[in-house]
Write a protein that holds these residues in place. Structure first.
Motif, short mmCIF file in Angstrom:
data_model
loop_
_atom_site.label_atom_id
_atom_site.label_comp_id
_atom_site.label_asym_id
_atom_site.label_seq_id
_atom_site.Cartn_x
_atom_site.Cartn_y
_atom_site.Cartn_z
N ALA A 35 0.84 -1.21 0.00
CA ALA A 35 0.00 0.00 0.00
C ALA A 35 0.87 1.25 0.00
N ASP A 36 2.15 1.11 0.32
CA ASP A 36 3.06 2.25 0.44
C ASP A 36 2.51 3.23 1.50
N THR A 40 1.82 11.54 5.59
CA THR A 40 2.48 12.84 5.46
C THR A 40 2.35 13.64 6.76
N GLU A 65 -9.07 13.88 -1.59
CA GLU A 65 -7.81 13.24 -1.19
C GLU A 65 -8.04 11.76 -1.46
N ALA A 67 -6.23 9.04 -1.63
CA ALA A 67 -5.44 7.98 -0.97
C ALA A 67 -5.16 8.45 0.45
N ASP A 88 -9.65 5.72 0.42
CA ASP A 88 -8.40 4.97 0.26
C ASP A 88 -8.74 3.56 -0.22
N TYR A 90 -7.36 0.94 0.82
CA TYR A 90 -7.16 0.00 1.93
C TYR A 90 -7.89 0.52 3.17
N TYR A 92 -8.28 1.74 6.86
CA TYR A 92 -7.47 2.29 7.96
C TYR A 92 -8.34 2.56 9.18
N ASN A 99 -10.70 2.45 -4.76
CA ASN A 99 -9.43 2.43 -5.50
C ASN A 99 -9.45 3.60 -6.47
N PHE A 100 -8.54 4.53 -6.31
CA PHE A 100 -8.57 5.75 -7.13
C PHE A 100 -8.43 5.45 -8.62
N ASN A 116 -0.61 12.36 -1.59
CA ASN A 116 0.74 11.82 -1.59
C ASN A 116 0.57 10.36 -2.00
N PRO A 118 1.17 6.39 -3.64
CA PRO A 118 2.24 5.40 -3.62
C PRO A 118 3.20 5.71 -4.77
#
Ligand SMILES: C[S@@+](CC[C@H](N)C(=O)[O-])C[C@H]1O[C@@H](n2cnc3c(N)ncnc32)[C@H](O)[C@@H]1O
Length: 232
Positions: A35-36, A40, A65, A67, A88, A90, A92, A99-100, A116, A118
């Motif tokens: 997922a990287d 930030t 935003e 992700a 996002d 994934y 959290y 999924n963008f 920001n 991946p």
């Protein structure tokens, strides 16, 4: 004085180690399916609005935003924009999953797309964001994102950003959390596509030292930011 072979070897070893450790720090390698997840620190997003885009352009604007992770970027964006959606791919905890790269966003669904992404799919994020945003796209990426023939051909030749804003301070990012004590050898900057600008040439600017002024109490506490990750 002549150096003996031991001291030459030591120096060469030191030089190699220094360069290897720099390379490791600068590369932030993640497995291909990762997922990287490198959130930030909030001050770096406030720097985008206060030193790069400008408060006047965001006050009445909407922002996606795409992700958002735990909300460390969507939270600060909500301090400035009229409305911010955060999603996002994934889970959290509190974010809605999208999924963008595959979710069918309408063209022009939001004024701004800011994230920001991946690093390994950052180019896809730029292309997708340019088709979703009405007014602008801002992508936080390593400074080396400017480089490479392939990236020039795939992204920058036909869609150069209006602005590249280099942080003169380092923006430390660590896996899975924000850490006020973290350090990094990697430089970062904001790549900004201003879809309302008439000027074609990319402008380069420096983001002045601002971390101290833009950090707020609670920036590094998960509990107060996790609420900001809830898509409105
Ligand atoms: C470098 S982190 C940044 C998180 C957040 N934007 C921030 O700045 O704090 C990258 C984020 O991208 C998310 N991600 C990875 N692939 C994605 C995709 N295809 N669509 C949406 N989000 C994705 C990850 O889960 C992760 O939260």
């Amino acid at each position: 004085m002549r150096k003996n072979s031991d001291s030459v070897a030591r120096e060469a070893g030191g030089f190699l180690m220094q360069n290897m450790s720099h390379a490791v720090m600068a590369q932030r390698r993640e497995p291909l399916n990762s997922a990287d997840d490198f959130p930030t620190p909030p001050w770096a997003t406030r720097a985008l609005v206060e030193h790069v885009i400008g408060l006047d352009r965001v006050r009445d604007a909407t922002c996606l935003e795409p992700a958002c992770g735990r909300g460390y970027m969507s939270g600060p964006l909500r301090e400035y924009f009229a409305h911010v959606d955060g999603f996002d791919a994934y889970p959290y905890g509190s974010n809605e999953i999208r999924n963008f790269l595959t979710f069918p966003y309408e063209v022009g669904s939001h004024d701004w797309v800011i994230t920001n992404p991946p690093f390994r799919i950052a180019e896809d994020f730029v292309a997708r964001a340019l088709s979703v945003a009405r007014k602008g796209v801002a992508i936080l990426a390593r400074t080396v994102f400017l480089e490479s023939v392939g990236r020039y051909e795939r992204v920058f030749r036909n869609a150069p950003p209006a602005l590249f804003a280099q942080f003169c301070e380092r923006v430390p990012m660590v896996k899975g959390r924000v850490d006020p004590k973290a350090s990094t050898a990697t430089g970062y900057g904001w790549f900004v596509w201003d879809l309302e600008a008439k000027e074609q040439a990319t402008k380069v600017v420096w983001i002045p030292p601002c971390r101290r002024n833009l950090e707020r109490d609670g920036d590094y506490q998960v509990s107060c930011l996790s609420k900001a990750a809830i898509p409105s």
